[in-house]
Enzyme design. Structure first.
Site, PDB file in Angstrom:
ATOM      1  N   THR A 187      34.985  36.490  36.523  1.00  0.00           N
ATOM      2  CA  THR A 187      34.608  36.054  34.785  1.00  0.00           C
ATOM      3  C   THR A 187      33.284  37.378  34.061  1.00  0.00           C
ATOM      4  O   THR A 187      33.623  37.422  32.990  1.00  0.00           O
ATOM      5  CB  THR A 187      34.146  34.743  34.211  1.00  0.00           C
ATOM      6  OG1 THR A 187      33.460  34.310  34.934  1.00  0.00           O
ATOM      7  CG2 THR A 187      35.791  33.660  34.117  1.00  0.00           C
TER       8      THR A 187
ATOM      9  N   THR B 248      35.592  33.557  40.348  1.00  0.00           N
ATOM     10  CA  THR B 248      35.407  31.431  40.635  1.00  0.00           C
ATOM     11  C   THR B 248      36.396  30.943  41.014  1.00  0.00           C
ATOM     12  O   THR B 248      36.659  30.161  41.393  1.00  0.00           O
ATOM     13  CB  THR B 248      34.212  31.523  39.230  1.00  0.00           C
ATOM     14  OG1 THR B 248      33.537  31.686  39.757  1.00  0.00           O
ATOM     15  CG2 THR B 248      34.306  30.157  39.464  1.00  0.00           C
TER      16      THR B 248
END
Ligand code: ASP
Length: 383
Positions: free
Chosen positions: A143, A62
């Site tokens: 993540t 991300t």
């Protein structure tokens, strides 16, 4: 867009370092130009001899994600931007360190593989650990599985130099994107002398955590990485890292040298629940799993049928089974492993299923037997 799906770049193609005889130079940062290339092939676009040298190995996630909608924090494209674009947002990084960025791959972290991790380990060893001119490294990562990669690197790279994992929860195009500050903080921590000898680190949301303990606890918010029982190692305030304690390593940690290893055997995780069927276990073994981790209910609990199947495969197929816990915290003590095949099973201790999978895979790659594997996991068990 996936640029290099699951493609690990070879060690010689990844590098950065600096020669001590090189004069102080200040080059303007420009796309496709290089101020200094070290003997390992690491390209520094700015170089100031008085600053520490850090390499960034970028893998996507991300932090490199984009969306046309500035409010999108769930529906966006991971791994869309290259690392040099991300660095353009933080010119402050070049006041902190000489940075050589390498695009190892650009994927959502669900596509990170053990072969990429082995390649990152070998690259870090060659280009950071073995080069006295290098201070540390940053790894940008999605993540979702960041904690798995961080645990792997913590186990396999142990030269004392900081290896800092970083990601973000909001894509680069979001209002209040967290990536630029996280990346700047990660470079700062990697360049900091005080970060040495603490194992691999994870930096997000102004916190510094141990890669051995940290886990993603929240699917959506920026305050997601936590070591719930163990706490953080430190914080970053106004870009100044502050560690709460002197360097220390987790007592349960085992270092593994993968210099002679080029493949990690398949280890599957099976999640326990009411009505869990034993055929899933046999299917995993039939499909090539060389080890199994159970995300058990409570302290490693499974149904009676499933336990019978575990006993069968550990005894008759010599497949090691680690019992871990589906709860975020707590331990599976060695005393929780009972029954006529207990001697062939392994309690995870405080290690969660995803950590247990990484560790079991590395131990199997080393061709360790069940007794040696038990000995390693016992270090993580209180009882
Ligand atoms: N799906 C993303 C990934 O893990 C999530 C993130 O980076 O936060 O690649």
């Amino acid at each position: 867009m996936v640029l290099f799906k699951n493609t690990a770049v070879g060690a010689s193609a990844l590098l950065a370092a600096t020669g001590s005889a090189t004069p102080v130079v200040h080059y303007p940062r420009a796309a496709n130009s290089s101020a200094f290339t070290n003997s390992n092939g690491l390209k520094f676009t700015h170089f100031n001899q008085s600053l520490p040298n850090v390499t960034i190995l970028a893998t996507g996630g991300t932090i490199a994600g984009t969306s046309p909608d500035k409010t999108a924090t769930a529906d966006y494209e991971s791994g869309a931007l290259g690392i040099n674009k991300l660095l353009n947002a933080i010119p402050e990084a070049f006041e902190i360190a000489n940075v050589a960025a390498v695009q190892a791959t650009n994927v959502g972290s669900g596509d990170v593989s053990s072969s990429l991790l082995l390649n990152l380990t070998h690259t870090l060893q060659t280009t950071v650990c073995d080069d006295p001119n290098m201070s540390g490294a940053v790894i940008t990562h999605g993540t979702d599985t960041l904690e798995e990669s961080a645990f792997f690197i913590d186990t396999t790279v142990n030269c004392g130099k900081p290896i800092v994992f970083v990601g973000s929860m909001r894509p680069s195009t979001a209002l209040s994107a967290d990536g630029p500050m996280n990346l700047l903080q990660a470079v700062t921590v990697a360049a900091d002398e005080d970060s040495k000898d603490r194992g691999a680190l994870v930096v997000l949301n102004d916190r510094i955590a141990s890669a051995f303990f940290v886990t993603k606890t929240q699917a959506n918010t920026v305050d997601t990485f936590k070591a719930m029982e163990m706490g953080n190692l430190g914080m970053i305030v106004s870009n100044e890292p502050y560690f709460f304690y002197p360097p220390v390593q987790p007592r349960a940690k085992t270092e593994i040298d993968v210099s002679g290893i080029d493949k990690i055997p398949r280890v599957d995780i099976l999640y326990a629940y009411e009505d869990m069927q034993a055929d899933l276990l046999y299917a995993a073994v039939e499909h090539g799993a060389k080890g199994i981790v159970i995300a058990g209910a409570g302290a490693g609990g499974v149904s009676s049928d499933f336990d019978t199947a575990i006993n069968d495969i550990v005894k008759n197929k010599s497949i090691p089974v680690v019992k871990s816990h589906r709860t975020v915290n707590g331990e599976v003590p060695t005393s929780a492993i009972t029954g006529d095949a207990a001697e062939y099973q392994i309690a995870s201790g405080f290690l969660n299923p995803q950590q247990s999978r990484i560790l079991l895979g590395l131990l199997l790659a080393e061709e360790k037997g069940v007794k040696e594997i038990q000995g390693v996991f016992e270090k993580a068990a209180a009882a």
